[in-house]
Design an enzyme around this catalytic site. Structure first.
Site, PDB file in Angstrom:
ATOM      1  N   ARG A  85     -10.186   9.083   8.354  1.00 34.64           N
ATOM      2  CA  ARG A  85     -11.481   8.590   7.839  1.00 34.64           C
ATOM      3  C   ARG A  85     -11.863   7.233   8.423  1.00 34.64           C
ATOM      4  O   ARG A  85     -12.472   6.399   7.737  1.00 34.64           O
ATOM      5  CB  ARG A  85     -11.489   8.519   6.309  1.00 34.64           C
ATOM      6  CG  ARG A  85     -11.221   9.817   5.626  1.00 34.64           C
ATOM      7  CD  ARG A  85     -12.292  10.863   5.935  1.00 34.64           C
ATOM      8  NE  ARG A  85     -11.895  12.134   5.371  1.00 34.64           N
ATOM      9  CZ  ARG A  85     -11.195  13.046   6.047  1.00 34.64           C
ATOM     10  NH1 ARG A  85     -10.880  12.851   7.308  1.00 34.64           N
ATOM     11  NH2 ARG A  85     -10.844  14.173   5.478  1.00 34.64           N
ATOM     12  N   SER A 140     -16.255  12.928  -1.509  1.00 37.26           N
ATOM     13  CA  SER A 140     -15.080  12.146  -1.982  1.00 37.26           C
ATOM     14  C   SER A 140     -15.418  10.664  -1.959  1.00 37.26           C
ATOM     15  O   SER A 140     -15.790  10.135  -0.914  1.00 37.26           O
ATOM     16  CB  SER A 140     -13.890  12.386  -1.067  1.00 37.26           C
ATOM     17  OG  SER A 140     -13.579  13.743  -1.072  1.00 37.26           O
ATOM     18  N   GLU A 172     -14.535   5.381   0.202  1.00 37.45           N
ATOM     19  CA  GLU A 172     -14.820   6.051   1.482  1.00 37.45           C
ATOM     20  C   GLU A 172     -16.265   5.819   1.961  1.00 37.45           C
ATOM     21  O   GLU A 172     -16.478   5.364   3.079  1.00 37.45           O
ATOM     22  CB  GLU A 172     -14.513   7.542   1.338  1.00 37.45           C
ATOM     23  CG  GLU A 172     -14.259   8.218   2.661  1.00 37.45           C
ATOM     24  CD  GLU A 172     -13.905   9.679   2.497  1.00 37.45           C
ATOM     25  OE1 GLU A 172     -12.734   9.967   2.219  1.00 37.45           O
ATOM     26  OE2 GLU A 172     -14.803  10.530   2.638  1.00 37.45           O
TER      27      GLU A 172
HETATM   28  C1  FAD Z   1     -20.789  17.134  -1.223  1.00 38.66           C
HETATM   29  C2  FAD Z   1     -20.186  16.378  -0.053  1.00 38.66           C
HETATM   30  C3  FAD Z   1     -19.027  16.848   0.527  1.00 38.66           C
HETATM   31  C4  FAD Z   1     -18.440  16.158   1.595  1.00 38.66           C
HETATM   32  N1  FAD Z   1     -17.294  16.655   2.145  1.00 38.66           N
HETATM   33  C5  FAD Z   1     -16.702  15.984   3.169  1.00 38.66           C
HETATM   34  C6  FAD Z   1     -15.486  16.495   3.745  1.00 38.66           C
HETATM   35  O1  FAD Z   1     -14.983  17.536   3.372  1.00 38.66           O
HETATM   36  N2  FAD Z   1     -14.926  15.777   4.761  1.00 38.66           N
HETATM   37  C7  FAD Z   1     -15.478  14.622   5.221  1.00 38.66           C
HETATM   38  O2  FAD Z   1     -14.904  14.026   6.147  1.00 38.66           O
HETATM   39  N3  FAD Z   1     -16.624  14.134   4.699  1.00 38.66           N
HETATM   40  C8  FAD Z   1     -17.244  14.781   3.686  1.00 38.66           C
HETATM   41  N4  FAD Z   1     -18.393  14.278   3.140  1.00 38.66           N
HETATM   42  C9  FAD Z   1     -18.981  13.040   3.661  1.00 38.66           C
HETATM   43  C10 FAD Z   1     -20.134  13.267   4.666  1.00 38.66           C
HETATM   44  O3  FAD Z   1     -20.627  14.558   4.588  1.00 38.66           O
HETATM   45  C11 FAD Z   1     -19.679  12.983   6.090  1.00 38.66           C
HETATM   46  O4  FAD Z   1     -19.216  11.667   6.208  1.00 38.66           O
HETATM   47  C12 FAD Z   1     -20.825  13.198   7.106  1.00 38.66           C
HETATM   48  O5  FAD Z   1     -20.311  13.030   8.409  1.00 38.66           O
HETATM   49  C13 FAD Z   1     -21.984  12.237   6.868  1.00 38.66           C
HETATM   50  O6  FAD Z   1     -23.020  12.573   7.770  1.00 38.66           O
HETATM   51  P1  FAD Z   1     -24.436  11.915   7.640  1.00 38.66           P
HETATM   52  O7  FAD Z   1     -25.243  12.340   8.802  1.00 38.66           O
HETATM   53  O8  FAD Z   1     -25.024  12.184   6.318  1.00 38.66           O
HETATM   54  O9  FAD Z   1     -24.044  10.356   7.800  1.00 38.66           O
HETATM   55  P2  FAD Z   1     -24.717   9.098   7.120  1.00 38.66           P
HETATM   56  O10 FAD Z   1     -24.315   9.061   5.688  1.00 38.66           O
HETATM   57  O11 FAD Z   1     -26.166   9.039   7.427  1.00 38.66           O
HETATM   58  O12 FAD Z   1     -23.990   7.904   7.896  1.00 38.66           O
HETATM   59  C14 FAD Z   1     -22.605   7.657   7.715  1.00 38.66           C
HETATM   60  C15 FAD Z   1     -22.193   6.458   8.579  1.00 38.66           C
HETATM   61  O13 FAD Z   1     -22.339   6.779   9.954  1.00 38.66           O
HETATM   62  C16 FAD Z   1     -23.270   5.900  10.589  1.00 38.66           C
HETATM   63  N5  FAD Z   1     -24.035   6.746  11.510  1.00 38.66           N
HETATM   64  C17 FAD Z   1     -24.658   7.916  11.221  1.00 38.66           C
HETATM   65  N6  FAD Z   1     -25.167   8.472  12.333  1.00 38.66           N
HETATM   66  C18 FAD Z   1     -24.881   7.614  13.357  1.00 38.66           C
HETATM   67  C19 FAD Z   1     -25.134   7.643  14.753  1.00 38.66           C
HETATM   68  N7  FAD Z   1     -25.777   8.648  15.344  1.00 38.66           N
HETATM   69  N8  FAD Z   1     -24.705   6.585  15.482  1.00 38.66           N
HETATM   70  C20 FAD Z   1     -24.044   5.557  14.915  1.00 38.66           C
HETATM   71  N9  FAD Z   1     -23.746   5.497  13.604  1.00 38.66           N
HETATM   72  C21 FAD Z   1     -24.163   6.519  12.827  1.00 38.66           C
HETATM   73  C22 FAD Z   1     -24.100   5.296   9.475  1.00 38.66           C
HETATM   74  O14 FAD Z   1     -24.591   4.008   9.815  1.00 38.66           O
HETATM   75  C23 FAD Z   1     -23.047   5.209   8.371  1.00 38.66           C
HETATM   76  O15 FAD Z   1     -22.233   4.090   8.609  1.00 38.66           O
HETATM   77  C24 FAD Z   1     -19.027  14.964   2.082  1.00 38.66           C
HETATM   78  C25 FAD Z   1     -20.217  14.500   1.495  1.00 38.66           C
HETATM   79  C26 FAD Z   1     -20.798  15.204   0.447  1.00 38.66           C
HETATM   80  C27 FAD Z   1     -22.072  14.686  -0.166  1.00 38.66           C
END
Ligand code: FAD
Length: 348
Positions: free
Chosen positions: A166, A240, A339
């Protein structure tokens, strides 16, 4: 021309549905638009935060006095040079789960156990997403990003991304420096091979599944997750909320003895192991805990997930989080680590 929207509520840009306003927000769909957005922010003397789907972030109540860039860069290029190795170069704004579906449709293995993780492809490397025994680090070859420091596009190899449990270069070492525009992963045309992650194997055994294809594993994971996890589009949450603590074998055996409990755990490749944060929260009596004071709760089927029932602010969420951290610390001596990030980061 990019539309820079002013004074926008950030509640719509986090699956936790909390936080203040962004001074400006815009969407970019190409690398050229990204350059335009960056130069506009620089000329306006504004800091930048890039986001994807907002599933792993929480905005501070003060909001963000800068430009939020939502990454919508799409596109998938697939090559295989006649072998079983397939190379996928994917735009950072693509939906992660749709990419998993596409790879499974092609009979490719490598990311099928990471089905149903909400969010974008670019963010997958930021926290090195993982589930049911797979991590993006197992398949990542390289990323392409705009480097804010040198004001140019760069390619970083997987090892330069410093992916760990992570964590990554982008999350913990140089947050904000790289705006990721694409990633390249290597998948294989093959069937997944056991042993599988414990709970996945239990599901396969229960359902008498003995032939394993990428599609079979995806379906199994989708079903497991749908019974255990709240849909963030209906129930505000960020998945999480705490990482599983990593401790030494010595501390683990000591903790089991002191608590007189068998603690669920997973072995790491080094001399440490991960213990279940969900178990720790349940052990201290905070599973399915609904807090009237803050409007927050822990999910009844998975206490690691904090849900916003009727919270008014990120301060409420932080108070609830601290209650859990304090309770686990007092009763077990373990400090839980959050996280999802609260943005903006102070150092940014
Ligand atoms: C119901 C649920 C279940 C989940 N299950 C898991 C799981 O099983 N495993 C797991 O690892 N995670 C899980 N997550 C967490 C999440 O889904 C992941 O971290 C996912 O990768 C987030 O993607 P996002 O596009 O929404 O990122 P965001 O929330 O928009 O961004 C996350 C971070 O990445 C940065 N960021 C985003 N895009 C870029 C880019 N293109 N360039 C530079 N920085 C960037 C942002 O600034 C921020 O710091 C879960 C979340 C939820 C709500």
């Amino acid at each position: 021309m990019i539309d820079f929207k002013q004074n926008v509520s950030l509640k719509d840009y986090t699956s936790m549905r909390l936080g203040g306003e962004a001074k400006f927000i815009c969407f970019v769909t190409t690398r050229i638009e990204l350059l335009e957005a960056v130069s506009w922010a620089r000329n306006s003397n504004l800091p930048i935060i890039m986001i994807g789907g907002g599933n792993n972030i929480i905005w501070s109540d003060a909001g963000f006095d800068g430009l939020v860039i939502v990454n919508k860069i799409s596109g998938v290029k697939i090559s295989n040079e006649g072998s079983d190795n397939f190379y996928l170069t994917i735009g950072a704004g693509e939906n992660w789960d749709e990419i998993v579906q596409q790879s499974v449709d092609l009979g490719l293995t490598g990311i099928e156990a990471m089905s149903s993780i909400p969010g974008t492809v670019g963010a997958s490397v930021v926290q090195n997403i993982g589930a049911y025994g797979q991590e993006i680090s197992n398949t990542l070859l390289s990323i392409e990003a705009f480097d804010n420091k040198i004001s140019d596009y760069v390619i970083l190899s997987a090892s330069q991304c410093l992916l760990g449990y992570r964590t990554s270069l982008f999350k913990h070492h140089e947050p904000g420096r790289y705006l990721i525009t694409a990633i390249t992963i290597n998948l294989k045309k093959a069937n997944p091979i056991p042993p599988f992650y414990r709970s996945l194997q239990a599901y396969l055994t229960d359902h008498q599944i003995t032939v394993f294809t990428p599609q079979v594993i995806r379906q199994a994971v989708q079903e497991i997750r749908s019974t255990k996890l709240p849909d963030p589009t209906k129930i505000p949450n960020c998945g999480s909320f705490f990482a599983n603590p990593i401790i030494s074998y010595q501390d683990f055996f000591l903790l089991q003895r002191v608590l007189n409990q068998q603690i669920p755990h997973w072995k790491n490749s080094d001399d440490s192991l991960k213990i279940s944060a969900a178990w720790l929260i349940e052990f201290v009596g905070l599973k399915n805990f609904h807090d009237n004071l803050t409007g927050m709760a822990t999910w009844d089927k998975q206490p690691l997930i904090l849900i916003n029932e009727n919270s008014k602010s990120t301060a409420d969420l932080e108070a609830f989080r601290d209650k859990i951290i304090q309770s686990v610390l007092q009763k077990t001596g373990i400090t839980l680590i959050q996280e999802p990030e609260i943005l903006p980061l102070v150092a940014r």
